[in-house]
Design a protein around this motif. Structure first.
Motif, mmCIF file in Angstrom:
data_model
loop_
_atom_site.group_PDB
_atom_site.id
_atom_site.type_symbol
_atom_site.label_atom_id
_atom_site.label_comp_id
_atom_site.label_asym_id
_atom_site.label_seq_id
_atom_site.Cartn_x
_atom_site.Cartn_y
_atom_site.Cartn_z
ATOM 1 N N MET A 189 7.536 9.917 -8.990
ATOM 2 C CA MET A 189 6.264 8.996 -9.285
ATOM 3 C C MET A 189 4.927 9.614 -9.360
ATOM 4 S SD MET A 189 5.408 5.084 -7.612
ATOM 5 C CE MET A 189 4.107 4.371 -8.604
ATOM 6 N N THR A 190 4.367 9.407 -10.423
ATOM 7 C CA THR A 190 3.024 10.093 -10.531
ATOM 8 C C THR A 190 2.278 9.656 -9.528
ATOM 9 O OG1 THR A 190 1.150 10.317 -11.882
ATOM 10 C CG2 THR A 190 2.370 8.112 -11.901
ATOM 11 N N ALA A 191 1.080 10.398 -9.040
ATOM 12 C CA ALA A 191 0.159 9.747 -8.302
ATOM 13 C C ALA A 191 -0.904 8.943 -9.015
ATOM 14 C CB ALA A 191 -0.504 10.931 -7.460
ATOM 15 N N HIS A 192 -0.795 8.736 -10.567
ATOM 16 C CA HIS A 192 -1.876 8.202 -11.138
ATOM 17 C C HIS A 192 -1.163 7.084 -12.049
ATOM 18 C CE1 HIS A 192 -5.174 10.363 -10.031
ATOM 19 N NE2 HIS A 192 -4.310 11.713 -10.066
ATOM 20 N N PRO A 193 -0.591 5.901 -11.210
ATOM 21 C CA PRO A 193 0.023 4.772 -12.123
ATOM 22 C C PRO A 193 -1.479 3.936 -12.540
ATOM 23 C CG PRO A 193 -0.150 4.426 -9.666
ATOM 24 C CD PRO A 193 -0.534 5.800 -9.622
ATOM 25 N N LYS A 194 -0.995 3.141 -13.614
ATOM 26 C CA LYS A 194 -2.117 2.213 -14.051
ATOM 27 C C LYS A 194 -1.865 0.849 -14.117
ATOM 28 C CE LYS A 194 -4.702 5.762 -15.518
ATOM 29 N NZ LYS A 194 -4.043 7.109 -14.442
ATOM 30 N N ILE A 195 -2.717 -0.101 -13.269
ATOM 31 C CA ILE A 195 -2.400 -1.316 -13.327
ATOM 32 C C ILE A 195 -3.079 -2.163 -14.589
ATOM 33 C CG2 ILE A 195 -2.476 -3.388 -11.896
ATOM 34 C CD1 ILE A 195 -2.335 -1.595 -9.292
ATOM 35 N N LEU B 40 1.054 -1.171 -0.067
ATOM 36 C CA LEU B 40 0.047 -0.039 0.006
ATOM 37 C C LEU B 40 0.813 1.283 -0.174
ATOM 38 C CD1 LEU B 40 -2.953 1.273 0.316
ATOM 39 C CD2 LEU B 40 -2.765 1.023 2.679
ATOM 40 N N LEU B 41 0.825 2.059 -1.222
ATOM 41 C CA LEU B 41 1.691 3.019 -1.103
ATOM 42 C C LEU B 41 0.787 4.401 -1.566
ATOM 43 C CD1 LEU B 41 4.167 1.583 -4.136
ATOM 44 C CD2 LEU B 41 4.510 1.625 -1.672
ATOM 45 N N THR B 42 1.171 5.416 -0.654
ATOM 46 C CA THR B 42 0.904 6.754 -0.926
ATOM 47 C C THR B 42 1.856 7.274 -1.868
ATOM 48 O OG1 THR B 42 2.214 7.848 0.842
ATOM 49 C CG2 THR B 42 0.027 7.202 1.335
ATOM 50 N N LEU B 43 1.303 8.420 -2.684
ATOM 51 C CA LEU B 43 1.912 8.764 -3.756
ATOM 52 C C LEU B 43 1.630 10.429 -3.826
ATOM 53 C CD1 LEU B 43 0.665 6.540 -6.733
ATOM 54 C CD2 LEU B 43 2.990 6.472 -5.452
ATOM 55 N N GLY B 44 2.583 11.325 -4.095
ATOM 56 C CA GLY B 44 2.767 12.684 -4.177
ATOM 57 C C GLY B 44 3.146 13.470 -5.278
ATOM 58 N N GLU B 45 3.153 12.580 -6.311
ATOM 59 C CA GLU B 45 3.679 13.195 -7.907
ATOM 60 C C GLU B 45 5.145 13.667 -7.798
ATOM 61 O OE1 GLU B 45 0.654 15.137 -10.030
ATOM 62 O OE2 GLU B 45 2.125 16.981 -10.156
ATOM 63 N N GLY C 165 7.013 9.698 -14.194
ATOM 64 C CA GLY C 165 7.396 10.750 -13.444
ATOM 65 C C GLY C 165 7.864 11.755 -14.097
ATOM 66 N N TYR C 166 7.398 12.886 -13.623
ATOM 67 C CA TYR C 166 8.002 14.241 -14.202
ATOM 68 C C TYR C 166 8.942 14.778 -13.483
ATOM 69 C CZ TYR C 166 4.875 17.374 -11.824
ATOM 70 O OH TYR C 166 4.041 18.099 -10.795
ATOM 71 N N GLU D 286 9.919 10.508 -17.268
ATOM 72 C CA GLU D 286 10.333 9.005 -17.514
ATOM 73 C C GLU D 286 9.200 8.150 -17.525
ATOM 74 O OE1 GLU D 286 14.583 8.124 -15.509
ATOM 75 O OE2 GLU D 286 13.364 9.304 -14.179
ATOM 76 N N TYR D 287 9.171 6.987 -18.062
ATOM 77 C CA TYR D 287 8.083 5.987 -18.335
ATOM 78 C C TYR D 287 8.758 4.751 -17.412
ATOM 79 C CZ TYR D 287 5.446 2.278 -20.440
ATOM 80 O OH TYR D 287 4.694 0.968 -20.313
ATOM 81 N N HIS D 288 7.917 4.153 -16.819
ATOM 82 C CA HIS D 288 8.243 3.233 -15.752
ATOM 83 C C HIS D 288 7.200 1.948 -15.994
ATOM 84 C CE1 HIS D 288 11.228 5.794 -13.747
ATOM 85 N NE2 HIS D 288 10.257 6.546 -13.525
#
Ligand SMILES: [Fe+2]
Length: 503
Positions: free
Chosen positions: A201-207, A168-173, A218-219, A227-229
């Protein structure tokens, strides 16, 4: 005497609020407040706050009223439930948002991350907790400061939450994710994919619902600007590739299909001088991003997984998109539904001119990309949600929250469902006494939209919050359940669901 009269008046209003809340679980309040409507048939109740909301006009809009941070970290067990929670609903609802520990932040987007979570099982709400994300910035007092540039572990981690590969990860862009324990929302620490993640790392990854891989980007404020990951289904970061762009722009979201990645690069540029000014001034209201339409807007399409060097771009009219709803392949076309704003971070609107749902078709046949734009709704709504089992695929059901953005305020109100195939919309308006947020879809059965949507709803009159649950396929019927919470939950951003089997 004036104070006494004001106090009595407030008590009366609080009682009225309690009476209204008592009817919240049934159709009575829905009917009283206008309730549901088909697209084009608006209820008479206006969106907005009632006069009972306590607002300090000396504060900026993101620090007052229903935005104001809460001071306490609370845990409460066996919450009162009105209505009935589906027995299949078993897991943790957790939502992230800005809660500036110093009591001040330069913008709604720039407060310390705080999560609010409710555990649901066996038709019960077994606990509520709110916890700060314990970042290095929080340990230093909270907020962005002039002591160091944000990035790496130094991030607010305040925008969203994702559950992938058991974490479970929190993301902040800006900055790395932070890992939380789903059992009590305590912080494990910053997470950099075993040292493989080097940038933001973006706050909107797509699974990807088929492969289980998490695609994200991430910008950054220096090259590589984008960058694309890809992290595989086990959570191992297996690919990081630079995407060629000209400058550091705010890129909040992107999209995938079963074979494509779609980026939108838009004219919100990072400004280092403003960033320094932001962290140097006391009680700053400076944002380090600037709307520069001359930079232009463009859409980029590249193969899912890469290579990023194969990206192709098409110029479009300058605009801004915080959030896409979904994207999919239709033959030669990549189709994407987005919440499009004409502009953002300009005078005259707290965030931006109203977001409208558009459908963009990008034709990938031939040497140059083609582009078509279709308006799908005239409702002002954002924070889209879908059944995430349909990410990147043709879908039928989407939900958003209605918004109003004035020069010094933002209001998030009722839920809107759209049939993405027919365009038919249905609304549920909780009435002007209430405000809400992103309506997260949670599945309770195997078919698309078989489940519920839920979000925290704030009652301005009673000064209380609840977790409201709607039938995802029939939002117009009003809440099926309402979980009473022990404290106000400020407006926030994005939520996720952790199934009980994984918590
Ligand atoms: Fe977002």
């Amino acid at each position: 005497m004036e104070d006494r009269a004001g106090s009595l008046d407030r008590r009366t209003l609080l009682r009225l609020g309690a009476l209204a809340a008592a009817g919240f679980g049934g159709a009575g309040l829905v009917a009283a407040c206008g309730g549901s409507s088909k697209h084009g048939a608006r209820p008479s109740a206006p969106l907005g706050r009632p006069s009972t909301t306590v607002v300090d006009p000396s504060l900026p809009w993101w620090l007052r009223g229903d935005f104001a941070p809460v001071a306490k970290e609370v845990e409460t067990f066996d919450l009162r439930v009105e209505g009935s929670l589906p027995k299949e609903l078993a897991g943790l609802y957790v939502r992230n948002g800005s809660n500036p520990k110093p009591g001040w932040s330069p913008h709604w987007f720039l407060g310390d991350g705080m999560v609010h979570g409710v555990m649901i099982e066996d038709g019960r709400a077994s606990w509520y907790r709110n916890r700060y994300v314990h970042t290095t910035l929080l340990a230093a007092g909270g907020g962005l400061t002039a002591k160091g540039a944000p990035g790496g572990a130094a991030g607010l981690s305040n925008v969203s939450v994702v559950h992938h590969a058991g974490r479970l990860l929190t993301l902040g862009e800006v900055g790395f994710p932070y890992e939380l324990r789903a059992t009590d929302l305590s912080t494990v620490g910053s997470y950099d994919f075993a040292g493989r993640l080097k940038g933001n790392m973006t706050a909107h990854p797509k699974i990807d619902p088929v492969t289980g891989a998490m695609h994200f980007f991430g910008y950054n404020f220096a090259e590589p600007f984008l960058e694309y990951h890809v992290a595989d289904r086990d959570g191992t970061l297996v690919s990081s590739q630079p995407v060629s762009v000209k400058a550091a722009t705010m890129i909040h979201d992107f999209a995938i299909t079963e074979r494509d990645v779609v980026f939108w690069e838009m004219p919100v540029l990072f400004d280092m001088k403003l960033a320094i000014k932001m962290v140097s001034e006391a009680r700053s209201t400076v944002m380090p991003y600037v709307w520069k339409p001359a930079y232009g807007s463009r859409l980029g399409v590249m193969p899912l997984g890469g290579p990023a060097s194969a990206i192709r771009w098409v110029e479009i009219e300058p605009c801004y998109v915080f959030h896409g709803m979904n994207a999919w392949r239709a033959g030669d076309e990549v189709v994407i539904d987005v919440c499009r704003l004409q502009k953002v971070f300009v005078a005259g609107a707290a965030l931006g001119l109203p977001p409208r749902l558009h459908r963009w078709r990008i034709n990938t046949n031939g040497p140059n990309l083609g582009f078509r734009d279709e308006v799908r709704s005239d409702l002002d709504a954002d924070l889209p949600s879908i059944d995430r089992r349909y990410v990147g695929r043709t879908y039928r059901h989407g939900w958003r929250v209605e918004t109003r953005s004035t020069p010094d305020d933002v209001v998030l109100a009722g839920a809107v469902h759209i049939d993405a195939q027919t365009g038919t919309e249905t609304r549920w308006d909780p009435g002007p006494q209430f405000s809400s947020g992103e309506w997260l879809f949670v599945a309770t059965g195997p078919d698309e939209a078989e489940g519920v949507v839920m979000t925290y709803v704030y009652d301005h009159a009673a000064d209380t919050s609840s977790l409201v649950v709607l039938d995802a396929r029939d939002i117009g019927a009003g809440p099926v359940a309402r979980i009473a919470l022990p404290q106000r939950v400020p407006y926030g951003f994005h939520a996720t669901w952790v199934p009980a089997t994984a918590a």
